[in-house]
Design a protein around this motif. Sequence first.
Motif, PDB file in Angstrom:
ATOM      1  N   GLY A   1      -4.118  62.775 132.246  1.00 37.68           N
ATOM      2  CA  GLY A   1      -3.327  62.851 131.019  1.00 37.68           C
ATOM      3  C   GLY A   1      -3.475  64.149 130.259  1.00 37.68           C
ATOM      4  O   GLY A   1      -2.994  64.267 129.133  1.00 37.68           O
ATOM      5  N   VAL A   2      -4.145  65.162 130.857  1.00 34.39           N
ATOM      6  CA  VAL A   2      -4.296  66.471 130.223  1.00 34.39           C
ATOM      7  C   VAL A   2      -3.717  67.515 131.164  1.00 34.39           C
ATOM      8  O   VAL A   2      -4.165  67.643 132.304  1.00 34.39           O
ATOM      9  CB  VAL A   2      -5.771  66.806 129.919  1.00 34.39           C
TER      10      VAL A   2
ATOM     11  N   GLY B   1      -0.905  73.556 132.044  1.00 32.59           N
ATOM     12  CA  GLY B   1       0.173  74.515 132.255  1.00 32.59           C
ATOM     13  C   GLY B   1       1.523  73.848 132.243  1.00 32.59           C
ATOM     14  O   GLY B   1       1.810  72.974 131.424  1.00 32.59           O
ATOM     15  N   LEU B   2       2.356  74.241 133.204  1.00 29.43           N
ATOM     16  CA  LEU B   2       3.703  73.697 133.263  1.00 29.43           C
ATOM     17  C   LEU B   2       3.672  72.223 133.626  1.00 29.43           C
ATOM     18  O   LEU B   2       2.926  71.812 134.518  1.00 29.43           O
ATOM     19  CB  LEU B   2       4.526  74.463 134.309  1.00 29.43           C
ATOM     20  N   PRO B   3       4.459  71.396 132.972  1.00 28.08           N
ATOM     21  CA  PRO B   3       4.512  69.969 133.302  1.00 28.08           C
ATOM     22  C   PRO B   3       4.941  69.774 134.753  1.00 28.08           C
ATOM     23  O   PRO B   3       5.742  70.537 135.289  1.00 28.08           O
ATOM     24  CB  PRO B   3       5.567  69.417 132.337  1.00 28.08           C
TER      25      PRO B   3
ATOM     26  N   PHE C   1       2.959  69.925 137.413  1.00 29.93           N
ATOM     27  CA  PHE C   1       1.986  70.469 138.350  1.00 29.93           C
ATOM     28  C   PHE C   1       0.646  69.772 138.154  1.00 29.93           C
ATOM     29  O   PHE C   1       0.152  69.668 137.036  1.00 29.93           O
ATOM     30  CB  PHE C   1       1.812  71.978 138.153  1.00 29.93           C
ATOM     31  N   SER C   2       0.067  69.334 139.260  1.00 30.02           N
ATOM     32  CA  SER C   2      -1.241  68.685 139.188  1.00 30.02           C
ATOM     33  C   SER C   2      -2.331  69.718 138.960  1.00 30.02           C
ATOM     34  O   SER C   2      -2.310  70.800 139.551  1.00 30.02           O
ATOM     35  CB  SER C   2      -1.533  67.927 140.487  1.00 30.02           C
ATOM     36  N   GLU C   3      -3.296  69.370 138.106  1.00 29.95           N
ATOM     37  CA  GLU C   3      -4.453  70.247 137.894  1.00 29.95           C
ATOM     38  C   GLU C   3      -5.452  70.129 139.049  1.00 29.95           C
ATOM     39  O   GLU C   3      -6.414  70.884 139.111  1.00 29.95           O
ATOM     40  CB  GLU C   3      -5.156  69.880 136.580  1.00 29.95           C
ATOM     41  N   TYR C   4      -5.195  69.223 139.950  1.00 33.85           N
ATOM     42  CA  TYR C   4      -6.166  68.951 141.013  1.00 33.85           C
ATOM     43  C   TYR C   4      -5.591  69.235 142.399  1.00 33.85           C
ATOM     44  O   TYR C   4      -5.963  68.617 143.389  1.00 33.85           O
ATOM     45  CB  TYR C   4      -6.668  67.507 140.891  1.00 33.85           C
ATOM     46  N   GLU C   5      -4.687  70.192 142.450  1.00 31.77           N
ATOM     47  CA  GLU C   5      -4.179  70.723 143.702  1.00 31.77           C
ATOM     48  C   GLU C   5      -4.335  72.237 143.693  1.00 31.77           C
ATOM     49  O   GLU C   5      -4.133  72.876 142.666  1.00 31.77           O
ATOM     50  CB  GLU C   5      -2.700  70.383 143.909  1.00 31.77           C
ATOM     51  N   VAL C   6      -4.690  72.795 144.830  1.00 31.58           N
ATOM     52  CA  VAL C   6      -4.802  74.244 144.987  1.00 31.58           C
ATOM     53  C   VAL C   6      -3.810  74.666 146.063  1.00 31.58           C
ATOM     54  O   VAL C   6      -3.886  74.207 147.210  1.00 31.58           O
ATOM     55  CB  VAL C   6      -6.230  74.657 145.395  1.00 31.58           C
ATOM     56  N   TRP C   7      -2.872  75.532 145.695  1.00 32.40           N
ATOM     57  CA  TRP C   7      -1.885  76.020 146.654  1.00 32.40           C
ATOM     58  C   TRP C   7      -2.454  77.242 147.359  1.00 32.40           C
ATOM     59  O   TRP C   7      -2.846  78.211 146.707  1.00 32.40           O
ATOM     60  CB  TRP C   7      -0.579  76.350 145.941  1.00 32.40           C
TER      61      TRP C   7
END
Length: 255
Positions: free
Chosen positions: A216-217, A220-222, A224-230
């Motif tokens: 829920g935090v 950055g841009l809505p 996009f997961s904070e727990y993925e690394v591209w």
Amino acid sequence: MKYTLEVCVDSVRSALEAQEGGADRIELCSNLIIGGTSPGKALFQQVKQYTDLEIRVLLRPRFGDFCYDSYEFAQMKEEAQMYRELGADAIVTGIVRPNGTLNIEQMQELLDMAEGTDFTLHRAFDMCRDPFEALEQAISLGMKTILTSGQRNSAWEGRDLLKALAEKSAGRIEILAGAGITSDILVKLISYTKVSAYHMSGKIAKDSTMLYRREGVNMGLPGFSEYEVWQTEAKNIKNASKILEECADDQGNCV
């Protein structure tokens, strides 16, 4: 015919994966997930230290359009000089006027700041009103490459313009096809457009190493997961590189 594979990366790990996969060169940036912005000095130096690849550096001060205010342009000039001093093989950039034409005066200033360094006109080209006018302007500036999707969202969608640009450029400047490039699409693009240089990221989404995850935090841009690394995947680059090698062996007639 010789084919060139350029890989766009925004981390040391991705650069290493590109090298392992057989890339000919890399375009180094930050924030690839939003189209790329200028990388920092430390990232450039680390990539130069850990790889043997030709490094072309993106010069783009922010996300969004390519019409810059005086502060952004001043930043670009300083960074152009910095990249030259750090030993970049080329600088990748572009500036567009509000009327949709290239700002050749500002671009000339950037070339002057990085004297002796090759330049690529990036996908600012795809936002220009007249692609053939922009082509001739890039050539007149002495730029070596134009990175373009054929003014569409993907190179395959823009294949008609890519084909026309390859014909019109007549070897005076490298046409580098980018956007949506995968090994699956390469053979069709080569056969249709006769373009000899291709730009891809070959990235995949990797799961974060974080165990505790605050839901829920968003930072950055809505969306996009904070727990993925591209990150670039060597296998994807290797597949594309193999196809280009096979096409070169077949004199571009790979079908």
